[in-house]
Design an enzyme around this catalytic site. Sequence first.
Site, PDB file in Angstrom:
ATOM      1  N   ASN A 134     -10.265  -3.033  -7.229  1.00 45.43           N
ATOM      2  CA  ASN A 134      -9.410  -2.024  -7.872  1.00 45.43           C
ATOM      3  C   ASN A 134      -9.846  -1.647  -9.280  1.00 45.43           C
ATOM      4  O   ASN A 134      -9.358  -0.661  -9.840  1.00 45.43           O
ATOM      5  CB  ASN A 134      -7.953  -2.489  -7.909  1.00 45.43           C
ATOM      6  CG  ASN A 134      -7.261  -2.434  -6.566  1.00 45.43           C
ATOM      7  OD1 ASN A 134      -6.293  -3.148  -6.328  1.00 45.43           O
ATOM      8  ND2 ASN A 134      -7.756  -1.597  -5.652  1.00 45.43           N
TER       9      ASN A 134
ATOM     10  N   ASP B 172       0.829  -1.208   0.000  1.00 42.04           N
ATOM     11  CA  ASP B 172       0.000   0.000   0.000  1.00 42.04           C
ATOM     12  C   ASP B 172       0.865   1.260   0.000  1.00 42.04           C
ATOM     13  O   ASP B 172       1.924   1.301   0.633  1.00 42.04           O
ATOM     14  CB  ASP B 172      -0.898  -0.011   1.247  1.00 42.04           C
ATOM     15  CG  ASP B 172      -2.007   1.018   1.165  1.00 42.04           C
ATOM     16  OD1 ASP B 172      -2.357   1.443   0.042  1.00 42.04           O
ATOM     17  OD2 ASP B 172      -2.526   1.403   2.228  1.00 42.04           O
TER      18      ASP B 172
END
Length: 256
Positions: A81, A33
Site C-alpha cells: 500500500n 476492502d
Amino acid sequence: MFKKLINKKNTINNYNEELDSSNIPEHIAIIMDGNGRWAKKRKMPRIKGHYEGMQTIKKITRIASDIGVKYLTLYAFSTENWSRPESEVNYIMNLPVNFLKTFLPELIEKNVKVETIGFTDKLPKSTIEAINNAKEKTANNTGLKLIFAINYGGRAELVHSIKNMFDELHQQGLNSDIIDETYINNHLMTKDYPDPELLIRTSGEQRISNFLIWQVSYSEFIFNQKLWPDFDEDELIKCIKIYQSRQRRFGGLSEE
C-alpha cells in the site's frame, strides 16, 4: 441513556439467538476492502472512504466482542500500500492516531486487547506511539484480541520468518530435520494466535491479496458484496451464519 442500553442489550440478544453459540468462530480475519470505491460512488475524496471505514471498524469490534469472538484480525495496511498516492498514505497513517484517541476508552471498558502484526517499526513515529500506547493501556485486558495487520504482507512475513529460522538453526548448530509445521508456526508473527476459522473480504473481490497466506490454509472464505464502509453488524452476523452452515473437513470426508 437507559433506553439506549436496553435497546443495545436486546439487539445483542437477538444476534445471539440467530447464531449457534457453540460454533462461533474463535478467530475472524477481515480484508477491509472498498473504502475508495465507496467514496468514488459518492463523488467524495478517497480519504472520506477511509474515515467511514474507521467507523465500521468500531461497529464490527463491538459486535465481535459482544457475541464472543476471541480474535479479530483486520488487514489495515499492506506492505504494497506504500505505492498509493503520498497524501492518501499520510492520511491512512494518521488514522490509528485518531481512531485510538477516540475509541481507546471504550476498548478498555469492553476488555479488548489491542495487538498488531506487521513491520510496525517502519511506520511514522506518531503512528507507532499511538499503537504502543493502546497496546500498553490494554495489555492486561482478557477479552477480544483486536489485531491490526499494519505494514503487513504474507510473503514478507514468510521471508522474515525463514531468515529468523535459518539464523536460529545456524547459531544453535541444528539441522533442517527440526523444521515442521509447528516450528514454522512458532516463528510467524501470528504465533500467539490460532489460525482464522473464517476469512471475510468485503467489496465482492475474490482474492486474499497476500493476507495470512500460511494461516488461512483451512479457513472458510466468504466474499461479501458490501463495500467496507457499508459493512455492518447484520452483515457480520450473515457471514457467521454462512460459516455455521458449512462443514469444515480439513481435507477429509464429511460424515454421512
